[in-house]
Design an enzyme around this catalytic site. Structure first.
Site, PDB file in Angstrom:
ATOM      1  N   ASN A  46       0.240  -1.132  -0.029  1.00 54.25           N
ATOM      2  CA  ASN A  46      -0.018  -0.595  -0.226  1.00 54.25           C
ATOM      3  C   ASN A  46       1.237   1.290   0.343  1.00 54.25           C
ATOM      4  OD1 ASN A  46       0.598  -0.686   2.796  1.00 54.25           O
ATOM      5  ND2 ASN A  46      -1.022  -0.042   3.704  1.00 54.25           N
ATOM      6  N   ILE A  47       0.553   2.258  -1.003  1.00 57.32           N
ATOM      7  CA  ILE A  47       0.816   3.417  -0.960  1.00 57.32           C
ATOM      8  C   ILE A  47      -0.010   4.377  -0.674  1.00 57.32           C
ATOM      9  CG2 ILE A  47       2.271   5.311  -2.468  1.00 57.32           C
ATOM     10  CD1 ILE A  47       2.930   2.960  -4.242  1.00 57.32           C
ATOM     11  N   GLU A  48       0.437   5.360   0.259  1.00 56.90           N
ATOM     12  CA  GLU A  48      -0.921   6.144   1.595  1.00 56.90           C
ATOM     13  C   GLU A  48       0.294   7.443   0.876  1.00 56.90           C
ATOM     14  OE1 GLU A  48      -0.248   5.826   5.634  1.00 56.90           O
ATOM     15  OE2 GLU A  48      -1.781   4.022   5.346  1.00 56.90           O
ATOM     16  N   CYS A  57      -4.199   0.741  -2.441  1.00 56.43           N
ATOM     17  CA  CYS A  57      -3.952  -0.476  -1.823  1.00 56.43           C
ATOM     18  C   CYS A  57      -2.853  -1.519  -2.011  1.00 56.43           C
ATOM     19  CB  CYS A  57      -5.129  -1.444  -1.539  1.00 56.43           C
ATOM     20  SG  CYS A  57      -6.774  -0.390  -0.282  1.00 56.43           S
ATOM     21  N   GLU A  59      -3.173  -4.509  -2.914  1.00 54.37           N
ATOM     22  CA  GLU A  59      -4.057  -5.273  -3.967  1.00 54.37           C
ATOM     23  C   GLU A  59      -4.050  -4.790  -5.031  1.00 54.37           C
ATOM     24  OE1 GLU A  59      -4.818  -4.189  -0.666  1.00 54.37           O
ATOM     25  OE2 GLU A  59      -6.175  -6.143   0.164  1.00 54.37           O
ATOM     26  N   CYS A  88     -10.452  -5.158   0.940  1.00 58.60           N
ATOM     27  CA  CYS A  88     -11.419  -4.638   1.167  1.00 58.60           C
ATOM     28  C   CYS A  88     -12.181  -4.152  -0.537  1.00 58.60           C
ATOM     29  CB  CYS A  88     -10.306  -2.486   1.123  1.00 58.60           C
ATOM     30  SG  CYS A  88     -10.482  -1.829  -0.402  1.00 58.60           S
ATOM     31  N   CYS A  91     -10.768  -3.114  -3.622  1.00 59.61           N
ATOM     32  CA  CYS A  91      -9.977  -4.084  -4.049  1.00 59.61           C
ATOM     33  C   CYS A  91     -10.565  -5.345  -4.325  1.00 59.61           C
ATOM     34  CB  CYS A  91      -9.115  -4.740  -2.983  1.00 59.61           C
ATOM     35  SG  CYS A  91      -7.675  -3.511  -3.103  1.00 59.61           S
TER      36      CYS A  91
HETATM   37  N1  THU Z   1      -4.589  -1.469   3.009  1.00 64.60           N
HETATM   38  C1  THU Z   1      -4.560  -2.436   1.710  1.00 64.60           C
HETATM   39  O1  THU Z   1      -3.555  -1.870   1.694  1.00 64.60           O
HETATM   40  N2  THU Z   1      -5.684  -3.569   1.418  1.00 64.60           N
HETATM   41  C2  THU Z   1      -6.821  -3.791   2.263  1.00 64.60           C
HETATM   42  O2  THU Z   1      -7.342  -4.227   1.431  1.00 64.60           O
HETATM   43  C3  THU Z   1      -7.172  -2.654   3.031  1.00 64.60           C
HETATM   44  C4  THU Z   1      -6.485  -1.351   3.227  1.00 64.60           C
HETATM   45  C5  THU Z   1      -4.538  -0.214   3.405  1.00 64.60           C
HETATM   46  C6  THU Z   1      -5.289   0.960   2.969  1.00 64.60           C
HETATM   47  C7  THU Z   1      -4.202   1.851   3.713  1.00 64.60           C
HETATM   48  O3  THU Z   1      -3.104   2.583   3.235  1.00 64.60           O
HETATM   49  C8  THU Z   1      -4.107   1.232   4.730  1.00 64.60           C
HETATM   50  O4  THU Z   1      -4.065  -0.013   4.486  1.00 64.60           O
HETATM   51  C9  THU Z   1      -4.882   1.383   6.040  1.00 64.60           C
HETATM   52  O5  THU Z   1      -6.949   1.615   5.382  1.00 64.60           O
END
Ligand code: THU
Length: 134
Positions: A46-48, A57, A59, A88, A91
């Site tokens: 994941n890259i915020e 996300c 995935e 989520c 995804c």
């Molecule tokens: N996140 C994912 O990478 N995949 C998911 O299916 C659920 C959430 C990440 C998004 C965010 O960077 C962190 O988890 C918290 O929500």
């Protein structure tokens, strides 16, 4: 059919990918490893972003890497989080686009498989490409 050694490999690759997560805000790293019919494995983390909704996300990073390289036949994905959090909704929707039978391994950071499922099971009645056909 995914054999045990491939399953282990996917989990290992997802664990490693998780180390590359960019998560200054949530501090919740996620790693994903996607096996395609081609035999290739694509990883994602994941890259915020400071503008929170722009976050992507793990995935989707893995799926977009595969599809953008022309590898659209998704077979299985391992997703690793601290506590075995499940993919989520966004995804799941992206997974449904490419393979409703995608195998999904939901794994925690100790490599324990918390759930072994398919996209169809975790997103029943999904809206997919066929939904647009008249
Ligand atoms: N996140 C994912 O990478 N995949 C998911 O299916 C659920 C959430 C990440 C998004 C965010 O960077 C962190 O988890 C918290 O929500």
């Amino acid at each position: 059919m995914i054999d045990e050694s491939m399953k282990k490999q996917l989990i290992q690759r997802a664990l490693e990918a998780r180390e590359k997560a960019y998560v200054p805000y949530s501090k919740y790293p996620v790693g994903a490893a996607l096996l395609c019919q081609s035999g290739k494995i694509y990883t994602g983390a994941n890259i915020e972003n400071a503008a929170f909704p722009v976050t992507v996300c793990a995935e989707r990073v893995a799926i977009f890497k595969a599809v953008s390289e022309g590898d659209m036949e998704l077979q299985a994905m391992a997703v690793v989080t601290k506590n075995g959090g499940t993919p989520c909704g966004s995804c799941r929707q992206v997974m449904a686009e490419f393979n409703p039978d995608l195998i999904v391994y939901v794994v925690d950071e100790k490599s324990d498989i918390k759930q072994e499922t398919t996209l169809k099971e975790i997103l029943p009645s999904y809206f997919g490409p066929a939904s647009l056909v008249k």
